[in-house]
Design a protein around this motif. Structure first.
Motif, PDB file in Angstrom:
ATOM      1  N   SER A  37       0.786  -1.338   0.076  1.00 19.07           N
ATOM      2  CA  SER A  37      -0.119  -0.019  -0.032  1.00 19.07           C
ATOM      3  C   SER A  37       0.877   1.044  -0.031  1.00 19.07           C
ATOM      4  N   ASP A  38       0.203   2.242  -0.421  1.00 19.97           N
ATOM      5  CA  ASP A  38       1.136   3.552  -0.340  1.00 19.97           C
ATOM      6  C   ASP A  38       1.611   3.965   0.911  1.00 19.97           C
ATOM      7  N   ALA A  39       0.712   3.554   1.877  1.00 17.26           N
ATOM      8  CA  ALA A  39       1.027   4.230   3.318  1.00 17.26           C
ATOM      9  C   ALA A  39       2.133   3.167   3.811  1.00 17.26           C
ATOM     10  N   ARG A  40       2.042   1.870   3.630  1.00 15.67           N
ATOM     11  CA  ARG A  40       3.277   1.025   3.949  1.00 15.67           C
ATOM     12  C   ARG A  40       4.536   1.475   3.263  1.00 15.67           C
ATOM     13  N   LEU A  41       4.304   1.764   2.062  1.00 21.83           N
ATOM     14  CA  LEU A  41       5.413   2.231   1.265  1.00 21.83           C
ATOM     15  C   LEU A  41       6.193   3.357   1.856  1.00 21.83           C
ATOM     16  N   GLU A  42       5.518   4.486   2.169  1.00 25.23           N
ATOM     17  CA  GLU A  42       5.819   5.737   2.890  1.00 25.23           C
ATOM     18  C   GLU A  42       6.638   5.434   3.983  1.00 25.23           C
ATOM     19  N   GLU A  43       6.090   4.297   4.912  1.00 24.56           N
ATOM     20  CA  GLU A  43       6.642   3.842   6.041  1.00 24.56           C
ATOM     21  C   GLU A  43       8.047   3.420   5.965  1.00 24.56           C
ATOM     22  N   LEU A  44       8.060   2.528   4.936  1.00 26.09           N
ATOM     23  CA  LEU A  44       9.311   1.823   4.222  1.00 26.09           C
ATOM     24  C   LEU A  44      10.366   2.803   3.826  1.00 26.09           C
TER      25      LEU A  44
END
Length: 116
Positions: A37-44
């Motif tokens: 997800s875009d949210a998980r990608l941002e976290e990563l």
């Protein structure tokens, strides 16, 4: 304890296991489980900002979609490719994965470089 500097992002658990066995150095391996997800990608991106990040995904439609997403959101990441003939990281022979990792300057167990 030294912090691990290199990170490889893969799609599945079987990819992670295969790569972990071949590597001969400490590398963090992160699974996306096929999509991210875009949210998980941002976290990563925030977590991995100061690390050397490598993308090693399948040579299929899902893998390419994931690769595009990383190229767009995380252009600093280096992409590692398997031969399209194998399609999936988990299906590629160990010697091929070892060669691909070696070319990307990873330390691998030499016995995996032998074609069997």
């Amino acid at each position: 304890m030294t912090e691990i500097e290199k990170v490889i992002i893969v799609e599945g658990r079987s990819d992670k296991q295969k790569i972990a066995n071949i590597l001969n150095e400490p590398v963090e391996i992160i699974c996306t489980n096929g999509t991210i997800s875009d949210a998980r990608l941002e976290e990563l991106i925030d977590e991995l900002y100061y690390k050397d990040v490598y993308i090693l995904v399948d040579a299929d439609e899902a893998g390419e979609k994931l690769r595009k997403q990383f190229r767009r959101e995380f252009p600093e990441a280096e992409h590692i490719y398997i031969d399209r003939a194998y399609r999936e990281v988990a299906a590629a022979p160990n010697w091929h994965i070892a060669q691909v990792l070696l070319r990307a300057n990873f330390d691998v167990h030499m016995n995996y470089l032998l074609k069997r």
